[in-house]
Design a protein around this motif. Structure first.
Motif, PDB file in Angstrom:
ATOM      1  N   LYS A 175     -21.077 -69.282 -18.373  1.00  0.00           N
ATOM      2  CA  LYS A 175     -21.968 -70.098 -18.930  1.00  0.00           C
ATOM      3  C   LYS A 175     -22.844 -70.693 -17.731  1.00  0.00           C
ATOM      4  O   LYS A 175     -24.177 -71.098 -17.924  1.00  0.00           O
ATOM      5  CB  LYS A 175     -21.235 -71.207 -19.781  1.00  0.00           C
ATOM      6  CG  LYS A 175     -22.112 -71.638 -20.819  1.00  0.00           C
ATOM      7  CD  LYS A 175     -21.221 -72.965 -21.683  1.00  0.00           C
ATOM      8  CE  LYS A 175     -20.334 -72.264 -22.783  1.00  0.00           C
ATOM      9  NZ  LYS A 175     -19.345 -73.285 -23.376  1.00  0.00           N
ATOM     10  N   ALA A 176     -21.898 -71.071 -16.777  1.00  0.00           N
ATOM     11  CA  ALA A 176     -22.785 -71.902 -15.560  1.00  0.00           C
ATOM     12  C   ALA A 176     -23.638 -70.773 -14.618  1.00  0.00           C
ATOM     13  O   ALA A 176     -24.321 -71.186 -13.834  1.00  0.00           O
ATOM     14  CB  ALA A 176     -21.799 -72.407 -14.795  1.00  0.00           C
ATOM     15  N   VAL A 182     -26.385 -62.498 -13.543  1.00  0.00           N
ATOM     16  CA  VAL A 182     -25.872 -62.029 -14.671  1.00  0.00           C
ATOM     17  C   VAL A 182     -25.993 -60.509 -14.665  1.00  0.00           C
ATOM     18  O   VAL A 182     -25.234 -59.451 -15.151  1.00  0.00           O
ATOM     19  CB  VAL A 182     -26.515 -62.757 -16.000  1.00  0.00           C
ATOM     20  CG1 VAL A 182     -25.983 -62.122 -17.399  1.00  0.00           C
ATOM     21  CG2 VAL A 182     -26.002 -64.122 -16.154  1.00  0.00           C
ATOM     22  N   PHE A 183     -27.132 -60.119 -14.486  1.00  0.00           N
ATOM     23  CA  PHE A 183     -27.590 -58.694 -14.161  1.00  0.00           C
ATOM     24  C   PHE A 183     -26.978 -57.914 -13.357  1.00  0.00           C
ATOM     25  O   PHE A 183     -26.356 -56.717 -13.355  1.00  0.00           O
ATOM     26  CB  PHE A 183     -28.921 -58.424 -14.352  1.00  0.00           C
ATOM     27  CG  PHE A 183     -29.418 -58.509 -15.632  1.00  0.00           C
ATOM     28  CD1 PHE A 183     -29.545 -57.618 -16.738  1.00  0.00           C
ATOM     29  CD2 PHE A 183     -30.331 -59.580 -16.021  1.00  0.00           C
ATOM     30  CE1 PHE A 183     -30.273 -57.721 -17.735  1.00  0.00           C
ATOM     31  CE2 PHE A 183     -31.071 -59.701 -17.145  1.00  0.00           C
ATOM     32  CZ  PHE A 183     -30.911 -58.689 -18.207  1.00  0.00           C
ATOM     33  N   VAL A 235     -16.277 -59.526 -19.328  1.00  0.00           N
ATOM     34  CA  VAL A 235     -15.295 -59.887 -18.350  1.00  0.00           C
ATOM     35  C   VAL A 235     -13.979 -60.113 -19.024  1.00  0.00           C
ATOM     36  O   VAL A 235     -13.101 -59.851 -18.369  1.00  0.00           O
ATOM     37  CB  VAL A 235     -15.841 -61.055 -17.453  1.00  0.00           C
ATOM     38  CG1 VAL A 235     -14.929 -61.637 -16.419  1.00  0.00           C
ATOM     39  CG2 VAL A 235     -17.217 -60.494 -16.660  1.00  0.00           C
ATOM     40  N   GLN A 236     -14.175 -60.893 -20.285  1.00  0.00           N
ATOM     41  CA  GLN A 236     -12.957 -61.301 -20.951  1.00  0.00           C
ATOM     42  C   GLN A 236     -12.063 -59.850 -21.135  1.00  0.00           C
ATOM     43  O   GLN A 236     -10.820 -59.874 -20.857  1.00  0.00           O
ATOM     44  CB  GLN A 236     -13.018 -61.821 -22.391  1.00  0.00           C
ATOM     45  CG  GLN A 236     -14.078 -63.235 -22.077  1.00  0.00           C
ATOM     46  CD  GLN A 236     -13.093 -64.360 -21.851  1.00  0.00           C
ATOM     47  OE1 GLN A 236     -11.889 -64.168 -21.277  1.00  0.00           O
ATOM     48  NE2 GLN A 236     -13.591 -65.552 -21.982  1.00  0.00           N
ATOM     49  N   ASP A 237     -12.659 -58.805 -21.718  1.00  0.00           N
ATOM     50  CA  ASP A 237     -11.908 -57.717 -21.820  1.00  0.00           C
ATOM     51  C   ASP A 237     -11.334 -57.130 -20.548  1.00  0.00           C
ATOM     52  O   ASP A 237     -10.135 -56.554 -20.794  1.00  0.00           O
ATOM     53  CB  ASP A 237     -12.710 -56.592 -22.433  1.00  0.00           C
ATOM     54  CG  ASP A 237     -13.249 -57.014 -23.794  1.00  0.00           C
ATOM     55  OD1 ASP A 237     -12.620 -57.967 -24.533  1.00  0.00           O
ATOM     56  OD2 ASP A 237     -14.104 -56.192 -24.425  1.00  0.00           O
ATOM     57  N   LYS A 272     -27.955 -64.569 -24.760  1.00  0.00           N
ATOM     58  CA  LYS A 272     -27.402 -63.125 -25.098  1.00  0.00           C
ATOM     59  C   LYS A 272     -27.117 -62.347 -23.954  1.00  0.00           C
ATOM     60  O   LYS A 272     -25.869 -61.681 -24.536  1.00  0.00           O
ATOM     61  CB  LYS A 272     -28.621 -62.215 -25.900  1.00  0.00           C
ATOM     62  CG  LYS A 272     -29.045 -62.638 -27.069  1.00  0.00           C
ATOM     63  CD  LYS A 272     -29.202 -61.434 -27.974  1.00  0.00           C
ATOM     64  CE  LYS A 272     -29.380 -62.177 -29.676  1.00  0.00           C
ATOM     65  NZ  LYS A 272     -30.603 -62.242 -30.027  1.00  0.00           N
ATOM     66  N   ILE A 273     -27.559 -62.421 -22.979  1.00  0.00           N
ATOM     67  CA  ILE A 273     -26.920 -61.548 -21.672  1.00  0.00           C
ATOM     68  C   ILE A 273     -25.745 -62.099 -21.537  1.00  0.00           C
ATOM     69  O   ILE A 273     -24.773 -61.339 -20.975  1.00  0.00           O
ATOM     70  CB  ILE A 273     -28.047 -61.214 -20.590  1.00  0.00           C
ATOM     71  CG1 ILE A 273     -28.506 -62.590 -20.185  1.00  0.00           C
ATOM     72  CG2 ILE A 273     -29.107 -60.189 -21.224  1.00  0.00           C
ATOM     73  CD1 ILE A 273     -29.249 -62.362 -18.748  1.00  0.00           C
ATOM     74  N   LYS A 274     -25.542 -63.389 -21.170  1.00  0.00           N
ATOM     75  CA  LYS A 274     -24.381 -64.112 -20.833  1.00  0.00           C
ATOM     76  C   LYS A 274     -23.307 -63.700 -21.782  1.00  0.00           C
ATOM     77  O   LYS A 274     -22.108 -63.526 -21.532  1.00  0.00           O
ATOM     78  CB  LYS A 274     -24.623 -65.748 -20.784  1.00  0.00           C
ATOM     79  CG  LYS A 274     -25.312 -65.993 -19.497  1.00  0.00           C
ATOM     80  CD  LYS A 274     -25.425 -67.400 -19.192  1.00  0.00           C
ATOM     81  CE  LYS A 274     -25.856 -67.658 -17.931  1.00  0.00           C
ATOM     82  NZ  LYS A 274     -25.927 -69.325 -17.713  1.00  0.00           N
TER      83      LYS A 274
END
Ligand code: TRP
Length: 333
Positions: free
Chosen positions: A220-221, A242-243, A281-283, A272-274
């Motif tokens: 988020k940050a 993010v990219f 990353v969670q997965d 959206k991209i976040k």
């Protein structure tokens, strides 16, 4: 045919993060069955810039070993070993220091960057300046020909090969093989704040053991394009963390390519991209975190893995040291 040998390792200064995963752990996983792989828990190298905190270096040995096991390093195939308990590495380092000049050490780009980053000024620990020779000892003691590392380590492999060529020339035979670095295409992962280096100490890393809440907050940050204020505005990909992370971790690079075009045209929001990155990353981390928790319940097992691995590594490194001593023509008793 024997398998080619891999040697790589990590300074034991704290738990590993997703930068390590993108940088070299993923390659170690990829090659562990096709290669004879050794992973070095580099505690003596960790001391070269942490001499003020040996307690941290000691504590982190288990942390890094847990990270190895949690990501899927299989101790039945990969040997995990502890640097400080392999005296041949220190002995080879002393020999190699005679085949490298102080000027060459000072010119090593990795060393130069790290001296600057650590603010050593004129007070560079001698062990730190000389660690490229020690790293050459690590690599050659195992006769490794393949070294999966992050991009920043490439100059160290180059310097290793210079030392190898000098030793072989002195010995007049190929006593040591040269090594090749394997570096990921995606390049180095920046910190979540957009700073060039992700580091535990910089507080801008996502640890492999991060909770799902930590991951959510970090994404988020995350730094994007500060000029991308409204969804319909065109956005910039370069320097957009993010990219950069999506480049490293997104399995669907075609779809990612589409998203990049849409982002650059305008009409794709940061949210959206976040969300996409957070999911990825969670997965990635969830199963690692789970396995890590299981292994950390069984410290005895982790210690056994390190002990057995270090024994195996001792035989191999002692044999190489004897060969080098003989090849250089030193006195034999
Ligand atoms: N320099 C590496 C790091 O900073 C650790 C390391 C020690 C290493 N010895 C090595 C890497 C030999 C590759 C090969 O984490």
């Amino acid at each position: 045919m024997s398998k080619p040998t891999i040697l790589t390792g990590d300074r034991t200064t704290g738990p590993l993060h997703i930068g390590h995963y993108a940088g070299s752990l993923s390659n170690r996983l990829r090659y562990q069955y096709s290669h004879d792989q050794f992973l070095l828990l580099a505690d003596t190298q960790a001391l070269t810039d942490n001499a003020h905190d040996p307690e941290k270096v000691r504590r982190s040995v288990i942390e890094v070993a847990l990270d190895y096991l949690a990501v899927g390093i299989d101790p039945g195939h990969t040997t995990i070993c502890l640097q400080s308990h392999l005296p041949a590495l220190a002995e080879l380092s002393m020999l190699y220091l005679n085949f490298v000049t102080v000027a060459r050490l000072e010119r090593n780009p990795t060393i130069k960057d790290e001296i600057r980053a650590r603010g050593f000024g004129r007070d560079i620990p001698a062990g730190f300046l000389c660690y490229p020779a020690a790293q050459a000892a690590d690599i050659t003691a195992f006769k490794a020909t393949v070294v999966p590392v992050g991009e920043d380590q490439a100059p160290l492999i180059e310097q290793t090969n210079e030392i190898v060529r000098r030793i072989n020339a002195m010995a007049d035979c190929a006593v040591l093989p040269e090594a090749r670095a394997i570096i990921p295409k995606a390049g180095r992962l920046p910190g979540v704040d957009g700073k060039a280096k992700m580091s535990k100490s910089g507080g801008n890393a996502i640890a492999l053991s991060a909770s799902s809440e930590k991951i959510r907050n970090a994404v988020k940050a995350m730094f994007t394009d500060p000029g991308h204020l409204r969804v319909e505005d065109p956005g910039c990909i370069e320097g957009n963390v993010v990219f950069t992370y999506l480049d490293a971790f997104d399995q669907d690079q075609d779809e990612l390519g589409e998203l990049k075009l849409q982002y650059q045209r305008g009409g794709l929001g940061d949210g959206k991209i976040k969300a996409r990155l957070e999911g990825i990353v969670q997965d990635l981390i969830a199963p690692i975190r789970e396995r890590r928790a299981q292994f950390s319940e069984d410290r005895g097992y982790v210690l056994e893995v390190i002990k057995e691995g270090t024994e195996r590594a001792r035989e191999r490194t002692e044999a190489t040291k004897r060969e080098v001593v003989n090849a250089l023509g030193l006195f034999e008793l």
